[in-house]
Every structure is written in C-alpha cells, then in structure tokens.
Design a protein around this motif. Structure first.
Motif, short mmCIF file in Angstrom:
data_model
loop_
_atom_site.label_atom_id
_atom_site.label_comp_id
_atom_site.label_asym_id
_atom_site.label_seq_id
_atom_site.Cartn_x
_atom_site.Cartn_y
_atom_site.Cartn_z
N GLU A 22 12.59 -46.73 4.66
CA GLU A 22 13.18 -46.75 5.99
C GLU A 22 14.57 -47.38 5.96
O GLU A 22 15.51 -46.86 6.57
N ALA A 23 14.70 -48.49 5.24
CA ALA A 23 16.02 -49.12 5.11
C ALA A 23 16.98 -48.21 4.35
O ALA A 23 18.17 -48.13 4.68
N ALA A 24 16.48 -47.52 3.35
CA ALA A 24 17.32 -46.58 2.61
C ALA A 24 17.81 -45.47 3.52
O ALA A 24 18.99 -45.07 3.46
N THR A 25 16.92 -44.93 4.35
CA THR A 25 17.32 -43.89 5.28
C THR A 25 18.42 -44.38 6.21
O THR A 25 19.45 -43.71 6.40
N ALA A 26 18.22 -45.56 6.79
CA ALA A 26 19.19 -46.09 7.74
C ALA A 26 20.56 -46.29 7.10
O ALA A 26 21.59 -45.94 7.67
N ALA A 27 20.57 -46.86 5.88
CA ALA A 27 21.84 -47.13 5.22
C ALA A 27 22.58 -45.84 4.87
O ALA A 27 23.80 -45.73 5.06
N LEU A 28 21.86 -44.85 4.37
CA LEU A 28 22.51 -43.60 3.98
C LEU A 28 22.97 -42.80 5.19
O LEU A 28 24.02 -42.14 5.15
N VAL A 29 22.22 -42.85 6.28
CA VAL A 29 22.66 -42.20 7.51
C VAL A 29 23.97 -42.82 7.99
O VAL A 29 24.93 -42.12 8.37
N GLN A 30 24.05 -44.15 7.95
CA GLN A 30 25.29 -44.82 8.34
C GLN A 30 26.44 -44.48 7.39
O GLN A 30 27.58 -44.27 7.82
N ALA A 31 26.15 -44.42 6.11
CA ALA A 31 27.18 -44.06 5.14
C ALA A 31 27.73 -42.67 5.42
O ALA A 31 28.95 -42.44 5.35
N LEU A 32 26.84 -41.73 5.76
CA LEU A 32 27.28 -40.36 6.00
C LEU A 32 28.03 -40.21 7.32
O LEU A 32 28.76 -39.24 7.51
N GLN A 33 27.86 -41.16 8.21
CA GLN A 33 28.70 -41.15 9.41
C GLN A 33 30.15 -41.43 9.06
O GLN A 33 31.07 -40.96 9.75
N LEU A 34 30.36 -42.18 7.98
CA LEU A 34 31.72 -42.47 7.52
C LEU A 34 32.27 -41.35 6.64
O LEU A 34 33.47 -41.05 6.69
N ARG A 35 31.41 -40.76 5.83
CA ARG A 35 31.85 -39.67 4.93
C ARG A 35 30.80 -38.56 4.97
O ARG A 35 29.96 -38.44 4.08
N PRO A 36 30.82 -37.75 6.00
CA PRO A 36 29.76 -36.75 6.20
C PRO A 36 29.72 -35.65 5.14
O PRO A 36 28.74 -34.92 5.06
#
Length: 312
Positions: A22-36
């Motif tokens: 779950e934490a991995a999902t949240a972090a990667l989703v946030q990362a992709l908001q910066l570099r989709p």
C-alpha cells in the motif's frame, strides 16, 4: 522536482521490497504525478498492483516494461499482436525474463493454438518440455526469428486474455514421462546468482535443509542432469519437491507436482502475492514465508513438522 521524484520513486520500491504494497502504491502514484511518462515507475507500479492481486490494473501498467526492456522483435517488420482475432495468422510468442517465467506463461499457449498457427520461442533447455503443448517450438539461441504475421511477448498474454485472480489458466498444463518411483524429497537450495534478489531468496548452504533429512530421504536436484524434460521426469518420481523461489517451483507447479516453496521476508516476487500459503498460479504448491529476514531455520522447522505429520 527531480529530487522529489527520485525520493518518491525510491520510497516506492523500498516499500515494495519490504512487503508494504500500500505504501509502495502511494509513493509511486505520487512520483508519477511529477513525471507521468517515467516508464520504469509505471512498470514498477504495475508490479506492485500485481503483488496486491489487482491484475487488470497491474497488467495494463506492466506493459510499460517494453520501453525499458526491449526484445529483438521490437521495432522490426513483424507487428505486435494487440489481441484481435488471429484468423489463422501466424503468431510468434516471444520469451521474457527467466526460465521460470517462461514456464509460468506457457499455460497460455493452449488457449491460442486453435485461433492461428502459433510458434512458441523459448530458451533451449525448455524446448523438449514445451514440445507437448501442440504448437511449433523455436529455441531462441543462435537463430533468426521464424516467419510470423504478428508477435507477442509472453508476459503480455495475461493482459490480452483478461487474466484475473479467478481466471488464471489452471495447472497442470505440462506433461513428462516419470522416472521410476523413489521415496524421497527433492530439494533445490539456490537460484541463479545473477538474480538481483538471490542473496535473500537462496539459502546460504544446503545444510540448512538437513533437519528435513531426519524425517525423509533428501534427493539433491540442484545440479541439472539434462534439460527440463529430464528434470521433470526426475521430480515426478519423488514424493515432494522443496525449493527456494526459482524455476524448479514453476516446473513442479506446471506438472501438478507437490512442491513447498521457501520465500524470503524481503523482496518476495509479485506472483506469490501476500500472506498466502497457496498460489492461484499453481494449486500443488505450498508457500513457506520467512517471518524474520534471513531466518531460514524457522522456515525449515515448520516444514519439518509438516513433513513429519504428513508421513505419520
């Protein structure tokens, strides 16, 4: 922004590595908001979702691996299959990743062979084992790809065929002649040393499994004798296979052979999901997970107790 992306990207993969999906999902989703458009992050998020059993979403995102892990067919004259009706066209299925991955994805070949002329490309040690799948077999080493109208990577088949946890094509799906019956437990204690997680998934020594020898005869399967068809014959003559997470687990599962798989606490592969002792990919497998990183003795103690109970 670059530093923020890199931090979130690293957090995501560290969380995935330690099993906090779950934490991995949240972090990667946030990362992709910066570099989709970051393909490794998209593919990584796909793996995380696959590890959570969210297959439709995971397979779709996992397609991004193509941008970072090319095959000899990418960008060539043969177009990639998009899942439309084959209408007797020639389909070339191309392998990705390791030998165990090829065995896992071979379950899809029987679903394809009635729709077109299918050629399964594979690593040479698997060629004879896959010969019973009813399609043309092409060992990949040292030869140009055969003629085809379309091609597909083997790990794109689950997405194209709509695989969910409930619709995984069932095992067993491979067959091999069996060696004469021999009472015993076959074991494999290490995988490919070049695997990035091999230090955690492999045992430090085969001696770790010695307690199992107190309740059953142990048969060393670590050293290959012939190809995978020969190995399949050997293991089918045994009572059980015990292995770390390597191709032997896939081979046993694809044959429907009882197999106990030892999994590390950290870096567990996505296909084994989380917190389960069973596998929807291979019903004949039982999963034994580390509860403390690096502590294989406790895992072996549980296996010894279960083996003793089964043989009593």
């Amino acid at each position: 922004m670059a530093d923020a992306f890199e931090s979130l990207y690293e957090q995501g993969f560290q969380a995935f590595h330690t099993g906090n999906h779950e934490a991995a999902t949240a972090a990667l989703v946030q990362a992709l908001q910066l570099r989709p458009d970051h393909q490794r992050a998209i593919s990584g998020l796909g793996m995380v979702l696959l590890g959570r059993g969210l297959y439709p979403q995971g397979w779709a995102l996992y397609e991004a691996r193509k941008s970072v892990d090319p095959t000899p067919l990418d960008g060539g004259d043969i177009p990639e299959w998009n899942g439309d009706p084959l209408d007797r066209r020639r389909l070339l299925v191309w392998p990705e990743q390791g030998l165990g991955d090829e065995i896992q994805m071979a379950r899809y070949i029987p679903l394809l062979k009635g729709a077109g002329r299918v050629t399964l490309a594979c690593s040479p040690p698997l060629a004879r084992l896959f010969g019973d799948l009813g399609v043309d077999i092409f060992p990949t080493e040292g030869a140009a790809p055969p003629p085809a109208d379309v091609y597909v990577r083997n790990f794109s088949l689950p997405r194209l065929l709509g695989t969910t946890l409930e619709t995984i094509p069932p095992a067993p799906y491979l067959r091999a002649p069996a060696d004469p019956k021999r009472d015993g437990v076959g074991f494999v204690w290490r995988g490919d040393p070049t695997h990035p997680n091999d230090a955690r998934r492999s045992l430090p020594s085969p001696d770790v499994l010695a307690p199992l020898g107190e309740v059953a005869e142990l048969v060393d399967l670590q050293t290959p004798r012939g190809d995978f068809l020969d190995t399949a014959a050997r293991i089918q003559g045994l009572d059980l296979v015990v292995t770390v997470d390597t191709s032997m687990a896939h081979l046993a599962g694809a044959l429907g052979m009882p197999c106990w798989v030892m999994l590390p606490a950290h870096g567990t592969d996505w296909r084994w999901l989380r917190g389960r002792a069973d596998s929807p990919w291979y019903p004949s497998l039982r999963l034994y997970r580390q509860t403390t990183p690096g502590d294989w003795a406790e895992v072996v103690a549980r296996m010894k107790a279960d083996l003793a109970a089964a043989r009593s």
